[in-house]
Design an enzyme around this catalytic site. Structure first.
Site, PDB file in Angstrom:
ATOM      1  CG  ASP A 202      -2.323   0.588   0.814  1.00  0.00           C
ATOM      2  OD1 ASP A 202      -2.137   1.859   0.084  1.00  0.00           O
ATOM      3  OD2 ASP A 202      -3.317  -0.223   0.805  1.00  0.00           O
ATOM      4  CG  HIS A 276      -4.279   1.773  -2.032  1.00  0.00           C
ATOM      5  ND1 HIS A 276      -4.131   2.749  -1.055  1.00  0.00           N
ATOM      6  CD2 HIS A 276      -5.670   2.060  -3.104  1.00  0.00           C
ATOM      7  CE1 HIS A 276      -5.546   3.186  -0.887  1.00  0.00           C
ATOM      8  NE2 HIS A 276      -6.088   2.478  -1.927  1.00  0.00           N
ATOM      9  CD  GLU A 338      -9.846   3.430  -1.493  1.00  0.00           C
ATOM     10  OE1 GLU A 338     -11.033   3.692  -0.460  1.00  0.00           O
ATOM     11  OE2 GLU A 338      -9.195   3.322  -1.239  1.00  0.00           O
TER      12      GLU A 338
END
Ligand code: ACM
Length: 768
Positions: A202, A276, A338
């Site tokens: 991440d 990420h 995202e």
């Protein structure tokens, strides 16, 4: 390992079958010792019991490695819960008749098993090793904890409702030791959970050794945590702030994968892309669109994305190539969640790349990447898994969609012919607190209780039986932004994972929350004996607060969130036991009292005893957790920025507006306001929402705690300058309060010169 499809066999049973299930459910032994989590598909109590003795043998078919492993697990479990050390033996002529027999039986459902306890023997039969292990986990729960280990006669036929019963562990935001991961796998297997989705990369850390790209871990696995305390914590070997982190070497990963396989837990690795990705870009800047610098320590959603040049796509393929070597299971998760496209939109290189690929828009680079990775994985006989943002035109029908946006999105995936796993936010996001108790460790403040998890119905409305085959199961996600210790990961996960296990294993018709809690009460002492540090939030004894949230001498009410168990208490400072006075109705407390209380089931404590000191001074004091938040923009339970080695007080605040209401304060006599306050790093990537944060109108350079009467637009009462507070840790601020008449609500809000740091109230008090 999960290529079979057992799902939903029990979800839409025919009517006679349903009635049979209900009849059998009604004969489930009363929920004491003898009860099992997750509840089995069918169980029928019999006559008599089988007594376990130190001489009782566990007998397995000769040469059956899987049966021997399950038998050994049973021996270890029984040793922990009862102290009995039973020996495992291969079956041979003349084996004693009174034994625990593990047998293979063809034709039982995958993961299913049969278990029969009679007064002569205990027999376990399954087709698969998983079935044998799950039978052992069931038997472990059926053996009483008392000295006389008589197992009541019972017949159990069991099989799971869903084939995917998963937990996602985020090892990127905080790193857990390999030993922790193994212990988690052990605990999962006990609950018949069978998928560990391992979130390995991440923004804040890359945790998987990749031989070809060593900087992913030498650089990408370490960061300086947010906050002044961390930046002041100088590492003598580097003369720079100490870095936090760690990673899993390939040897360690292989050992964990093998360990999990023995416990029938499939590990699904996740390499998150194209977003990420900050830690990877920090390690290899050529992968990014803009420089990242060091591995960042903010939570939230960064704009940083892989640039998706040909070289970067090749990098990702090489990474997945090593991932495939390490993880033999059929699934590889590529994230896909995202993704912010702003960096691509601003990058001439990304625009040129999109144009050269014939894409209409840079945003289509995301789809290009997912298609390309799906082709790569298919060529290597793996199936791509992604978060539900991967749904879109052309998505490979073989891709497995992890639905975190709820049932509508799951239905959309299913409608396209894709298989899906339900992992809805917030119900199955274990970073949400599980109670509003003051001692809950940090997390997201909306509470997702045990009951909330249990109440999730995996059957999306509108799902036809044909489509239902695409609904593979359920998974809860342990995001660890706020869990900097392994203890906190345990706390967030158990016992909510037991509720999850029952959603995944037990047919909907058999699920009942009060019955589950009663069975859980029998499981908890067994988990405790195994050393699984579960949260006792649902069982801890709490004080019911008055309308002003205060607790003063007088009548005090006690409760537990689950409402189960007997509450016993003491008022003399001693530890409560099951023999202490039992709480039945509100108790009268004198001018100064120390109350200790706990809840018990079958004489076993369910929680750590809680201690409450009650006196007039306490009535005039509130912690930030007892105060009401002025708003609920993004409420979090966090810690005051303090030295790494020391205690860090827990505070609760809305990071969009650090402001609290203290209701009904009597201000009629002269008073002093005392506030213990401390800084909290503002380390959140929240995009344009940052513009909505209320920093207030500071009157001084360092800002101040402003107190107003009767609401936050009310008359300013007093202002406590933050110039007097230390830059880390808790500081005491004091100011006399002007005398006003009567009882008022106070609004306490920080005005600060900028976003970072935020300030929070640890506690506030009114003194003479
Ligand atoms: C997610 O919560 N970003 C999958």
């Amino acid at each position: 390992m999960l290529s079979y499809c057992t799902s939903l066999r029990w979800v839409s049973p025919t009517l006679p079958r349903l009635l049979a299930v209900l009849v059998l459910a009604s004969v489930l032994a009363p929920a004491k010792a003898g009860s099992v989590v997750p509840a089995p598909a069918e169980s029928l109590a019999g006559e008599g019991s089988f007594r376990l003795l130190p001489s009782t043998r566990i007998v397995v078919p000769p040469g059956d490695v899987g049966a021997r492993a399950a038998a050994r697990s049973l021996a270890v479990l029984l040793a922990s819960s009862t102290g009995l050390k039973l020996q495992v033996r291969s079956a041979e002529p003349g084996s004693p008749a009174a034994a625990i027999f593990f047998k293979r039986q063809a034709g039982l459902p995958p993961e299913g098993y049969r278990l029969e306890v009679s007064d002569r023997a205990i027999t376990i039969a399954a087709t698969t090793g998983a079935g044998l292990l799950y039978a052992a986990a069931t038997l472990w729960q059926l053996v009483p904890l008392d000295a006389d280990q008589r197992v009541a006669a019972i017949k159990v036929r069991d099989q799971p409702a869903y084939q995917w019963r998963g937990l996602m562990l985020d090892s990127a935001r905080h790193f857990q030791q390999p030993e922790f991961v193994k212990r988690l796998i052990d605990a999962m297997a006990l609950l018949k959970l069978n998928v560990l989705h391992w979130h390995l990369t991440d923004d804040q850390g890359w945790r998987l050794q990749i031989r070809r790209y060593p900087k992913l871990t030498s650089i990408g696995a370490f960061r300086v945590p947010a906050g002044r305390a961390a930046h002041a914590d100088i590492d003598p070997s580097t003369h720079a702030p100490r870095r936090y982190g760690g990673y899993y070497s390939q040897a360690t990963v292989r050992a964990i994968v093998a360990y999990a396989a023995q416990r029938h837990v499939l590990i699904v690795p996740e390499i998150d892309m194209p977003g990420h990705a900050s830690a990877a870009i920090a390690a290899y800047p050529e992968l990014g669109t803009v420089p990242v610098g060091a591995v960042p320590a903010d939570w939230g959603i960064y704009d940083h994305v892989f640039n998706l040049s040909e070289a970067t796509c090749e990098f990702l393929k090489h990474v997945l190539g090593e991932v495939i070597e390490l993880f033999p299971g059929p699934y590889v998760h590529i994230g896909g969640d995202e993704v912010q496209t702003r960096e691509w939109a601003l990058s001439p290189q990304a625009q040129a790349r999109a144009a050269s690929l014939g894409l209409n828009d840079v945003a289509e680079l995301r789809r290009y990447l997912i298609d390309r990775m799906a082709r790569f994985l298919t060529a290597h006989r793996r199936r791509l898994v992604g978060w539900d943002e991967i749904i879109g035109p052309g998505l490979d029908r073989d891709a497995l969609v992890m639905s975190w946006h709820g049932p509508d999105v799951a239905l959309a995936a299913i409608g396209r012919g894709n298989d899906t796993v339900l992992s809805p936010w917030p119900t199955l996001y274990f970073d949400f607190l599980q109670s509003d108790a003051e001692d809950e460790p940090p997390g997201r403040v909306k509470t997702v209780t045990l009951q909330d998890v249990y109440g999730l119905d995996p059957r999306a409305p509108g799902l036809t039986p044909r489509d239902a085959d695409h609904l593979w199961g359920v998974q809860a996600n342990i995001w660890t932004e706020h869990m900097r210790t392994e203890e906190r990961v345990w706390h967030a996960t158990f016992p909510r994972a037991a509720a999850l296990a029952e959603l995944g294993w037990t047919a909907a018709a058999l699920r009942d929350y009060p019955d589950f809690v009663a069975r859980l009460e029998a499981l908890l002492p067994r988990l405790r004996r195994l050393g699984v540090p579960y949260a006792d939030s649902a069982f801890a004894v709490r004080l019911r607060r008055g309308a002003d949230a205060g607790v003063a001498p007088g009548r005090v009410e006690l409760y537990t969130e689950s409402g189960n168990g007997e509450i016993h208490y003491t008022l003399d400072g001693t530890l409560p036991t099951a023999a202490s006075p039992q709480y039945r109705d509100a108790i009268e407390i004198g001018a100064h009292a120390q109350l200790r209380a706990d809840s018990f089931a079958a004489g076993e404590p369910l929680a750590t005893p809680r201690r409450y000191v009650l006196d007039a001074a306490i009535a005039q004091r509130r912690s930030s957790r007892e105060l009401e938040l002025c708003s609920v923009g993004l409420p979090l339970a966090l810690e005051i920025d303090s030295a790494a080695a020391g205690e860090r007080p827990l505070v609760r605040l809305d990071i969009m507006n650090p402001c609290w209401i203290w209701r009904a304060v009597d201000l009629s006599t002269p008073h002093t306001l005392e506030a213990a306050v401390g800084p909290v790093p503002f380390n959140y990537q929240i995009g344009a929402d940052a513009d909505k944060i209320r920093v207030g109108d500071a009157h001084t350079a360092s800002g101040e705690l402003q107190v107003r009467l009767d609401g936050c637009d009310g008359e300013p009462l007093v202002s406590l300058p933050l110039a007097e507070a230390a830059p880390v840790g808790v500081s005491m601020l004091r100011a006399p309060l002007p005398v006003t008449r009567g009882v008022h609500d106070l609004c306490l809000r920080f005005a600060r010169p900028g976003l970072d740091p935020m300030w929070a109230i640890d506690w506030v008090a009114i003194g003479e």
